[in-house]
Design a protein around this motif. Structure first.
Motif, PDB file in Angstrom:
ATOM      1  N   LEU A   2     -64.099  14.459 -60.715  1.00 38.51           N
ATOM      2  CA  LEU A   2     -65.117  15.432 -60.379  1.00 38.51           C
ATOM      3  C   LEU A   2     -65.722  15.244 -58.981  1.00 38.51           C
ATOM      4  O   LEU A   2     -66.003  14.158 -58.555  1.00 38.51           O
ATOM      5  CB  LEU A   2     -66.230  15.302 -61.415  1.00 38.51           C
ATOM      6  CG  LEU A   2     -67.381  16.244 -61.306  1.00 38.51           C
ATOM      7  CD1 LEU A   2     -66.908  17.647 -61.611  1.00 38.51           C
ATOM      8  CD2 LEU A   2     -68.472  15.829 -62.255  1.00 38.51           C
ATOM      9  N   ALA A   3     -65.884  16.334 -58.309  1.00 35.86           N
ATOM     10  CA  ALA A   3     -66.728  16.344 -57.111  1.00 35.86           C
ATOM     11  C   ALA A   3     -67.876  17.277 -57.435  1.00 35.86           C
ATOM     12  O   ALA A   3     -67.661  18.390 -57.885  1.00 35.86           O
ATOM     13  CB  ALA A   3     -65.945  16.866 -55.919  1.00 35.86           C
ATOM     14  N   VAL A   4     -69.098  16.816 -57.235  1.00 31.53           N
ATOM     15  CA  VAL A   4     -70.213  17.547 -57.809  1.00 31.53           C
ATOM     16  C   VAL A   4     -70.999  18.313 -56.765  1.00 31.53           C
ATOM     17  O   VAL A   4     -72.202  18.268 -56.727  1.00 31.53           O
ATOM     18  CB  VAL A   4     -71.142  16.578 -58.573  1.00 31.53           C
ATOM     19  CG1 VAL A   4     -72.007  17.335 -59.554  1.00 31.53           C
ATOM     20  CG2 VAL A   4     -70.337  15.541 -59.316  1.00 31.53           C
ATOM     21  N   SER A   5     -70.330  18.992 -55.898  1.00 32.73           N
ATOM     22  CA  SER A   5     -71.059  19.709 -54.869  1.00 32.73           C
ATOM     23  C   SER A   5     -71.485  21.103 -55.320  1.00 32.73           C
ATOM     24  O   SER A   5     -72.406  21.669 -54.791  1.00 32.73           O
ATOM     25  CB  SER A   5     -70.193  19.823 -53.614  1.00 32.73           C
ATOM     26  OG  SER A   5     -68.970  20.444 -53.943  1.00 32.73           O
ATOM     27  N   ALA A   6     -70.812  21.636 -56.325  1.00 34.47           N
ATOM     28  CA  ALA A   6     -71.165  22.973 -56.787  1.00 34.47           C
ATOM     29  C   ALA A   6     -71.294  22.975 -58.308  1.00 34.47           C
ATOM     30  O   ALA A   6     -70.436  23.458 -59.013  1.00 34.47           O
ATOM     31  CB  ALA A   6     -70.107  23.986 -56.354  1.00 34.47           C
ATOM     32  N   PRO A   7     -72.382  22.409 -58.791  1.00 35.98           N
ATOM     33  CA  PRO A   7     -72.485  22.179 -60.228  1.00 35.98           C
ATOM     34  C   PRO A   7     -72.461  23.447 -61.071  1.00 35.98           C
ATOM     35  O   PRO A   7     -72.109  23.398 -62.234  1.00 35.98           O
ATOM     36  CB  PRO A   7     -73.825  21.452 -60.376  1.00 35.98           C
ATOM     37  CG  PRO A   7     -74.565  21.710 -59.120  1.00 35.98           C
ATOM     38  CD  PRO A   7     -73.543  21.901 -58.065  1.00 35.98           C
ATOM     39  N   SER A   8     -72.804  24.554 -60.499  1.00 37.51           N
ATOM     40  CA  SER A   8     -72.823  25.764 -61.305  1.00 37.51           C
ATOM     41  C   SER A   8     -71.420  26.220 -61.677  1.00 37.51           C
ATOM     42  O   SER A   8     -71.243  27.088 -62.497  1.00 37.51           O
ATOM     43  CB  SER A   8     -73.550  26.884 -60.566  1.00 37.51           C
ATOM     44  OG  SER A   8     -72.847  27.163 -59.376  1.00 37.51           O
ATOM     45  N   GLU A   9     -70.434  25.632 -61.041  1.00 36.03           N
ATOM     46  CA  GLU A   9     -69.064  26.056 -61.310  1.00 36.03           C
ATOM     47  C   GLU A   9     -68.272  25.014 -62.085  1.00 36.03           C
ATOM     48  O   GLU A   9     -67.066  24.955 -62.011  1.00 36.03           O
ATOM     49  CB  GLU A   9     -68.350  26.329 -59.978  1.00 36.03           C
ATOM     50  CG  GLU A   9     -68.952  27.457 -59.183  1.00 36.03           C
ATOM     51  CD  GLU A   9     -68.886  28.771 -59.919  1.00 36.03           C
ATOM     52  OE1 GLU A   9     -67.906  28.981 -60.649  1.00 36.03           O
ATOM     53  OE2 GLU A   9     -69.833  29.568 -59.789  1.00 36.03           O
ATOM     54  N   ASP A 139     -69.842   9.809 -58.503  1.00 36.12           N
ATOM     55  CA  ASP A 139     -70.263  11.211 -58.504  1.00 36.12           C
ATOM     56  C   ASP A 139     -71.361  11.455 -57.467  1.00 36.12           C
ATOM     57  O   ASP A 139     -71.845  12.569 -57.327  1.00 36.12           O
ATOM     58  CB  ASP A 139     -70.830  11.579 -59.879  1.00 36.12           C
ATOM     59  CG  ASP A 139     -69.939  11.110 -61.010  1.00 36.12           C
ATOM     60  OD1 ASP A 139     -68.747  11.411 -60.954  1.00 36.12           O
ATOM     61  OD2 ASP A 139     -70.444  10.445 -61.929  1.00 36.12           O
TER      62      ASP A 139
ATOM     63  N   ASN B 220     -73.437  21.653 -66.690  1.00 31.77           N
ATOM     64  CA  ASN B 220     -73.966  21.828 -65.338  1.00 31.77           C
ATOM     65  C   ASN B 220     -75.235  21.016 -65.105  1.00 31.77           C
ATOM     66  O   ASN B 220     -75.414  20.405 -64.051  1.00 31.77           O
ATOM     67  CB  ASN B 220     -74.240  23.305 -65.062  1.00 31.77           C
ATOM     68  CG  ASN B 220     -72.951  24.080 -64.867  1.00 31.77           C
ATOM     69  OD1 ASN B 220     -71.964  23.530 -64.404  1.00 31.77           O
ATOM     70  ND2 ASN B 220     -72.960  25.346 -65.244  1.00 31.77           N
ATOM     71  N   ALA B 223     -74.244  17.395 -64.717  1.00 33.96           N
ATOM     72  CA  ALA B 223     -73.631  17.132 -63.412  1.00 33.96           C
ATOM     73  C   ALA B 223     -74.691  17.062 -62.317  1.00 33.96           C
ATOM     74  O   ALA B 223     -74.606  16.233 -61.402  1.00 33.96           O
ATOM     75  CB  ALA B 223     -72.611  18.209 -63.090  1.00 33.96           C
ATOM     76  N   VAL B 247     -64.118  16.627 -66.780  1.00 36.24           N
ATOM     77  CA  VAL B 247     -64.632  17.892 -66.276  1.00 36.24           C
ATOM     78  C   VAL B 247     -64.244  18.055 -64.816  1.00 36.24           C
ATOM     79  O   VAL B 247     -64.047  17.088 -64.102  1.00 36.24           O
ATOM     80  CB  VAL B 247     -66.181  18.013 -66.422  1.00 36.24           C
ATOM     81  CG1 VAL B 247     -66.569  18.015 -67.876  1.00 36.24           C
ATOM     82  CG2 VAL B 247     -66.863  16.892 -65.687  1.00 36.24           C
ATOM     83  N   SER B 248     -64.130  19.258 -64.389  1.00 33.21           N
ATOM     84  CA  SER B 248     -63.776  19.507 -62.995  1.00 33.21           C
ATOM     85  C   SER B 248     -64.412  20.803 -62.552  1.00 33.21           C
ATOM     86  O   SER B 248     -64.964  21.554 -63.349  1.00 33.21           O
ATOM     87  CB  SER B 248     -62.257  19.576 -62.833  1.00 33.21           C
ATOM     88  OG  SER B 248     -61.780  20.713 -63.503  1.00 33.21           O
ATOM     89  N   GLN B 249     -64.280  21.041 -61.296  1.00 33.48           N
ATOM     90  CA  GLN B 249     -64.852  22.270 -60.760  1.00 33.48           C
ATOM     91  C   GLN B 249     -63.902  23.447 -60.938  1.00 33.48           C
ATOM     92  O   GLN B 249     -62.703  23.310 -60.769  1.00 33.48           O
ATOM     93  CB  GLN B 249     -65.133  22.092 -59.280  1.00 33.48           C
ATOM     94  CG  GLN B 249     -66.381  21.306 -58.997  1.00 33.48           C
ATOM     95  CD  GLN B 249     -66.620  21.248 -57.528  1.00 33.48           C
ATOM     96  OE1 GLN B 249     -65.901  20.588 -56.790  1.00 33.48           O
ATOM     97  NE2 GLN B 249     -67.601  21.969 -57.097  1.00 33.48           N
ATOM     98  N   HIS B 250     -64.473  24.567 -61.280  1.00 32.42           N
ATOM     99  CA  HIS B 250     -63.685  25.800 -61.304  1.00 32.42           C
ATOM    100  C   HIS B 250     -64.304  26.752 -60.295  1.00 32.42           C
ATOM    101  O   HIS B 250     -65.417  27.206 -60.453  1.00 32.42           O
ATOM    102  CB  HIS B 250     -63.732  26.445 -62.697  1.00 32.42           C
ATOM    103  CG  HIS B 250     -63.097  25.584 -63.723  1.00 32.42           C
ATOM    104  ND1 HIS B 250     -61.766  25.293 -63.726  1.00 32.42           N
ATOM    105  CD2 HIS B 250     -63.620  24.926 -64.789  1.00 32.42           C
ATOM    106  CE1 HIS B 250     -61.467  24.517 -64.759  1.00 32.42           C
ATOM    107  NE2 HIS B 250     -62.599  24.268 -65.401  1.00 32.42           N
TER     108      HIS B 250
END
Lengths: 247, 251
Positions: A2-9, A139, B220, B223, B247-250
């Motif tokens: 995970l890269a958590v720069s855009a948590p809404s996605e 993270d 979310n 995270a 979990v990952s980004q979409h």
């Protein structure tokens, strides 16, 4: 990872590493079993009785969760090991030991992608005393291996407040040796016994010493695999004749 | 099972200092007899030895091939008690008469001093078998699943054993050097006691969702808390530790 720069996605991801071949999955399973067995042996001969860690393996994605109470229905909340060496004794604390494992890039050696050793004062794990975390791919900006401890107001908290970032002691991430040289579970067990936070079985120090030696050897071998040139150089300085595989 | 090597193991047990070697011998033997009692020379066993009608005279008259010590003599945490002395004596008698000596077991909570390897006669195995499931010294984990070839008429324990041999993923591991030999035969007791369950994507996803629900946070939110390293609760922190690899980004 995970890269958590855009948590809404964020969302659930089925695959983040290649699907393991059956033989590789079996190897991961075998090594995870040995790994968990080692921890059981260490804990049950030092500060606990009857601790039986279990593992859940996801061969399609090369992941393995190891902890007490881990099962296919519960991969999210491991249970802590009561610190007691006699059957009816009241535990002096609760030690959480949890790992997320995978095989290294060569697919041969077990590697921890995460480890968590935490001391709680209660079985429900609401009152944390301290925890050692290792996250190979963090993270956030904090060290991959770090230590956090609960505590009251002190010089650190006052200083951070003066600098406009008020935070409790438990929110400080003390670095502890980086990826390769972080404290081992053996170190934490020793701390618990020496500081009189846990009772110990007779002969605990010998067991600890044996397990620590194994840990050091394992870490050293891993370090050599990651830095073969440095290892070869050092061996050559010691008079060994070392030849590169493609030489 | 405490056979020829049993006395040494028993003495070790009493002192809570059994060597791994002694346990390995016992575990293997117990496992073998459990799977094939007749083939391993266990014709009949004298149950509950030491209590009621199971007396010394019956031992002489019946000459069973195995002796099952009543579990009351194998209670936990009582070193130096009369029961312990009796246990030692009964093991000695059985060994002297060339019998397999079968002892009761205690659950892990009983502590290392009482981790006797346990075996029961077929007729009385079920309740002890249930306890074995949680024993750190059980050679192979027991599953509740049943093999397809099980018949509903089979005794529950037979069905369990069939399931053991069928459900390779849970119980057995393939041996790269000899496919006929179970890896569990090569394990130390500590390794063998580790249950390894295999999961697929759907189960992992369900597990993640259950964990999030138990922490009362969404993915979310969690995270975001992880990014700041400020979790709403210890449970939330733990859940993130366990589930973040999946979990990952979409975008």
């Amino acid at each position: 990872v995970l890269a958590v720069s855009a948590p809404s996605e964020l969302g659930w991801s089925g695959s983040w590493s290649p699907r393991l071949s059956p033989s590789t999955a079996d190897e991961l399973q075998r090594q995870a079993r040995v790994f968990a067995g080692d921890i059981n042996e260490l804990l049950n001969n030092t500060v606990a009785i009857g601790a039986t860690l279990s593992a859940v393996l996801d061969p399609d994605n090369g992941r393995c969760w190891v902890g007490l109470g881990i099962s296919r229905r519960n991969i999210g909340i491991p249970r802590p090991v009561p610190l007691a060496v006699r059957p009816r004794a009241r535990p002096t604390g609760y030690l959480l030991v949890a790992h997320v494992l995978e095989l290294d890039p060569e697919g041969r050696w077990l590697a921890a992608s995460k480890s968590e050793y935490a001391l709680y004062l209660d079985k429900q794990m609401e009152r944390m005393a301290f925890h050692y975390d290792y996250v190979r791919q963090p993270d956030n900006e904090y060290p991959a291996a770090h230590f956090q401890v609960a505590g009251g107001e002190g010089p650190l908290t006052k200083r951070s407040a003066r600098r406009g970032q008020s935070k409790e002691l438990k929110h400080f991430h003390f670095p502890v040796g980086g990826r390769r040289f972080r404290p081992s579970l053996e170190d934490i067990v020793e701390f618990l016994v020496v500081e009189n936070l846990a009772e110990a079985h007779d002969g605990w120090d010998r067991v600890l010493s044996d397990h620590r030696e194994k840990w050091h050897t394992r870490q050293l071998r891993a370090a050599v695999r990651r830095e073969p040139a440095s290892a070869a150089e050092e061996l050559a300085d010691l008079g060994w004749q070392v030849q590169a595989p493609d030489a | 099972v405490l056979g020829a090597a049993g006395q040494a193991a028993a003495v070790g047990l009493r002192r809570g200092a059994v060597t791994e070697g002694a346990f390995l011998v016992d575990v293997t033997r117990a496992s073998q007899i459990f799977k094939n009692p007749a083939g391993r020379g266990v014709r009949d066993a004298l149950d509950d030895f030491g209590t009621g009608y199971s007396s010394l005279s019956r031992l002489v008259n019946l000459r069973p091939s195995a002796l099952k010590i009543d579990r009351s003599f194998v209670s936990p945490g009582r070193p130096g008690t009369p029961s312990e002395a009796m246990l030692e004596m009964m093991i000695a008698i059985g060994s002297r008469l060339g019998m397999d000596v079968i002892a009761g077991i205690e659950t892990p909570g009983a502590g290392p001093a009482c981790r006797l390897v346990v075996l029961a006669t077929w007729s009385q195995a079920e309740p002890i078998y249930r306890e074995l499931r949680t024993s750190p010294w059980m050679p192979t984990p027991i599953t509740e699943t049943h093999a397809p070839h099980s018949s509903p008429e089979d005794p529950p324990k037979v069905r369990q054993l069939q399931a053991l041999s069928h459900d390779r993923r849970k119980v057995f591991l393939p041996d790269s050097t000899d496919p006929r030999k179970k890896v569990s035969d090569r394990m130390t007791p500590a390794e063998a006691a580790v249950t390894v369950e295999i999961v697929g994507d759907a189960e992992v996803q369900a597990g993640v969702e259950r964990a999030l629900k138990s922490a009362g946070v969404s993915l979310n939110e969690l995270a975001e808390q992880a990014r700041a390293s400020r979790f709403s609760s210890e449970r939330a922190r733990l859940v993130w530790f366990m589930v973040s690899p999946v979990v990952s980004q979409h975008r």
